[in-house]
Design a protein around this motif. Structure first.
Motif, short mmCIF file in Angstrom:
data_model
loop_
_atom_site.label_atom_id
_atom_site.label_comp_id
_atom_site.label_asym_id
_atom_site.label_seq_id
_atom_site.Cartn_x
_atom_site.Cartn_y
_atom_site.Cartn_z
N LYS B 40 82.87 66.46 -95.34
CA LYS B 40 84.81 66.57 -95.48
C LYS B 40 85.43 66.89 -96.91
CE LYS B 40 83.72 62.35 -93.24
NZ LYS B 40 82.28 62.34 -93.95
N SER B 41 85.12 65.57 -97.63
CA SER B 41 85.79 65.77 -98.53
C SER B 41 86.14 67.08 -99.45
CB SER B 41 84.95 64.88 -99.61
OG SER B 41 85.18 63.45 -99.42
N SER B 42 84.43 68.24 -99.36
CA SER B 42 84.84 69.45 -99.81
C SER B 42 85.16 69.90 -99.41
CB SER B 42 83.30 69.98 -99.78
OG SER B 42 81.91 68.88 -101.01
N ARG B 81 92.72 62.06 -102.48
CA ARG B 81 91.54 62.54 -102.74
C ARG B 81 91.33 61.19 -102.65
NH1 ARG B 81 87.88 64.87 -103.88
NH2 ARG B 81 87.69 64.08 -106.24
N GLN B 82 89.91 61.34 -101.68
CA GLN B 82 89.38 59.87 -101.24
C GLN B 82 88.65 58.72 -102.53
OE1 GLN B 82 84.95 61.60 -100.01
NE2 GLN B 82 84.61 58.90 -99.54
N ASP B 83 88.84 58.86 -103.83
CA ASP B 83 88.62 58.27 -104.60
C ASP B 83 89.19 58.21 -105.69
OD1 ASP B 83 86.95 60.39 -105.57
OD2 ASP B 83 85.17 60.59 -105.62
N LEU B 159 94.36 63.74 -96.10
CA LEU B 159 94.23 62.34 -96.68
C LEU B 159 92.50 62.10 -96.36
CD1 LEU B 159 97.15 60.79 -95.06
CD2 LEU B 159 97.28 61.56 -97.06
N ASP B 160 92.24 61.73 -97.84
CA ASP B 160 90.48 61.08 -97.32
C ASP B 160 90.37 60.07 -98.18
OD1 ASP B 160 87.62 62.07 -96.97
OD2 ASP B 160 87.91 63.41 -99.59
N GLU B 161 89.44 59.70 -96.36
CA GLU B 161 89.90 58.68 -96.21
C GLU B 161 90.61 57.64 -96.74
OE1 GLU B 161 86.13 56.73 -96.80
OE2 GLU B 161 84.88 59.53 -96.37
N PRO B 162 92.20 57.40 -96.11
CA PRO B 162 93.37 56.44 -96.32
C PRO B 162 92.92 55.03 -96.65
CG PRO B 162 93.73 58.35 -94.79
CD PRO B 162 92.62 58.35 -94.97
MG LIG Z 1 84.14 62.29 -98.28
#
Ligand SMILES: [Mg+2]
Ligand SMILES: Nc1ncnc2c1ncn2[C@@H]1O[C@H](COP(=O)(O)OP(=O)(O)O)[C@@H](O)[C@H]1O
Lengths: 325, 252
Positions: B40-42, B81-83, B159-162
């Motif tokens: 997903k993030s990729s 981004r997620q992180d 939005l990645d895991e906001p």
């Molecule tokens: Mg991810």
């Protein structure tokens, strides 16, 4: 972005500016030759002394201090690490290597040529440092300065070896230990190029601040991250190389000044750049004046004074946690 | 419209994404779900040109992401981004303000300030606006980052895991805000969610990924079914119906 930072920058900035003005005057009247205030205007020799030696020396200290502090700040931005600076991460050592090679291969080269070649060498050395630093795991922030120390140490050793082979060791200390006592009119003006770099840094301050948020955030905000890295590298390399060529290495300025300002004012460079530049100038000029006074009428080189003063400030910074607002 | 055609991605010998083709029309909330490591993030970072495309094409409103100038894309699409880590000592207002850089290139206009203030209000950050980011709690920091992505005011928001680090109140608040900008301002939101019930309650469409492929794609009602969820996540979970909203009892 000039919102909040500008509101509280005046205080730190003005204080640094005021102290700098006092030191400036003090510096003109401190030295081996006695020069009482009254004699400057009445005596032609006094004016001559100020114009040929004291003023250039004072300006050199201000220019070197301001630009080295900015170089440190930008280096920390590029490496995304608060504990690196050009004099400990291979930039200054690469510049020394460059000067040494010019001196060997082309002894007649003028200061500008030496400065350019030293800058090019510094650029190569710093690029290699940064390329490696970006590969180190971000979870272990102390690896970056540690790697810098080793890397700078290796290049420094190469410099010493080459100098020893070429019987140039006595020259080496001119570059490795900063000293303003040899600064005269006509021998320091290249440092104004460093000041130009500071002005340039101010123009790209917002972009540099965004870069502290990382590569992805920078690209997300439409910044050409690679080009900004290159621009930053040029600024850092030119400033460090020029000050190595003209006065020699002055350690710690690029490390302690940006860290102190960051704790007081934060990291929004648009607001903090002037304070960093002014504080860098205060620190270097102050250390130079101290060096002239400690063993009067003899002088202690600014590099040595800064090694002690800067080292102490750094330790204090390490042991005192940042204050929260 | 985000158009993804035949996108594959490898890291060394590992194939992270297998020939993905997908169209996300303009407007509405699309939720990406799937187990850790599904890609997903990729996929999100390829859409947001944070890493180079290896094969296939991606375009946003007709602009290919690999050839359109970066600063033009920054006015069309924003990504959180997620992180994301903010290591710099910036005040919340400054951080949110930097999201206006693609529009005003550093000189904040009156309009920029309005957008910044709105975004601070929206995420309950007005009281924290002059605090340094590094003095905030994890959830407050996350809200500041979301506010930053909002204030970039792009048509597309990734939005990645906001919801990471957000408490129930602010998680619900964020999802409602997203729903509002999708409905009222016609924004397109693509959001990676681990809480599939948030996806069920707020998304128009759910895309499930597994092992680098799209495993399922449809409306919440179509997707949140025991057999489909079992195929994606590898265990059986009941789905209850709460007045039209499917609720997955994944914790039992
Ligand atoms: Mg991810
Ligand atoms: N830079 C990388 N190098 C090697 N493998 C990576 C890299 N980035 C991600 N991966 C791998 O790609 C897969 C998908 O990761 P990711 O897109 O982060 O999944 P998700 O967001 O769905 O959890 C994972 O198996 C991860 O290990």
């Amino acid at each position: 972005m000039s919102t909040a930072a500008v509101k509280q920058s005046p205080l730190t900035g003005w204080i640094a500016g005021l102290v700098l003005a006092i030191l400036f005057v003090l510096s003109l009247f401190t030295g081996v030759d006695e020069l009482p205030f009254g004699r400057v205007l009445s005596d032609g020799r006094g004016i001559e002394l100020v114009l040929v030696s004291r003023l250039p020396r004072t300006l050199a200290a201000i220019l070197a201090g301001a630009s080295l502090a900015i170089a440190g700040l930008i280096m920390q931005t590029l490496a995304r690490n608060r504990y690196v600076e050009p004099s400990t991460a291979g930039t200054a050592q690469s510049a020394e290597l460059g000067i040494l090679l010019v001196t060997l291969l082309w002894p007649a080269a003028n200061l500008l040529t030496k400065g350019l070649i030293a800058s090019a060498a510094a650029l190569i050395g710093t690029s290699l440092f940064l390329a490696t630093a970006h590969r180190l795991p971000p979870t272990q922030p102390f690896l970056v300065p540690l790697f810098g120390l080793v890397y700078g140490g290796v290049i420094g050793a190469a410099v010493t070896f080459v100098a020893w082979q070429a019987d140039l060791l006595q020259y080496l200390s001119i570059w490795t230990n900063g000293d303003f006592s040899g600064v005269l009119r006509g021998r320091y003006e290249l440092l104004w190029l460093g000041a130009l770099m500071v002005v340039f840094a101010w123009f790209i301050a917002d972009r540099l601040t965004i870069m502290t948020l990382g590569r992805d955030a920078s690209i997300g905000l439409g910044i050409d991250y690679r080009r900004m890295l290159q621009l930053g590298l040029v600024i850092v390399s030119v400033i460090s190389a020029l000050s190595v060529v003209i006065v020699g290495v002055i350690p710690f300025v690029g490390l302690v000044v940006p860290n102190i300002v960051s704790r007081l004012m934060g990291d929004n460079l648009r607001g903090t750049l002037p304070a960093v530049a002014a504080s860098g100038a205060v620190l270097v000029l102050g250390c130079d004046i101290l060096g002239r006074l400690i063993r009067h009428p003899y002088e202690v080189p600014v590099g040595t004074v800064m090694g002690c003063v800067g080292g102490l400030i750094f330790l204090w910074l390490l042991f005192r946690r940042p204050s929260d607002v | 419209m985000i158009r993804i055609e035949n996108v594959s991605l490898r890291h060394g010998s590992a194939e992270i994404l297998h020939d993905i083709s997908l169209t996300i029309p303009k407007g509405g909330i699309t939720a990406l779900i799937g187990p850790n490591g599904a890609g997903k993030s990729s996929l999100l970072s390829l859409i947001a040109r944070l890493q180079p495309l290896q094969s296939g094409t991606i375009s946003i409103d007709g602009f290919p992401v690999d050839t359109t100038p970066n600063r033009d894309l920054a006015r069309i699409i924003a990504i959180l981004r997620q992180d994301s880590i903010v290591a710099s000592r910036l005040r919340v207002r400054e951080l949110v303000g930097f999201s206006r850089f693609p529009h005003s290139r550093g000189r904040l206009t009156a309009e920029d300030r309005v957008v910044i203030d709105q975004s601070l209000q929206q995420f309950d950050l007005a009281d924290l606006a002059d605090r340094f980011i590094d003095t905030l709690s994890g959830g407050q920091r996350q809200r500041a980052l979301v506010a930053m992505a909002f204030a970039q005011a792009t048509d597309y928001l990734l939005l990645d895991e906001p919801l990471n680090n957000l408490d129930m109140y602010f998680a619900r608040d964020l999802m409602r805000s997203l729903r509002r900008i999708a409905d009222e301002n016609g924004k397109t939101v693509v959001i990676v969610l681990h809480d599939i019930n948030q996806a069920g309650a707020y998304a128009d469409r759910i895309i499930a990924m597994k092992a680098g492929r799209i495993a399922a794609d449809g409306s919440p009602a179509e997707l949140l079914r025991p057999e489909i969820l079992q195929a994606i996540f590898g265990f059986r979970m009941e789905v209850a119906d709460m007045g039209g909203t499917p609720v997955v009892l994944h914790f039992r």
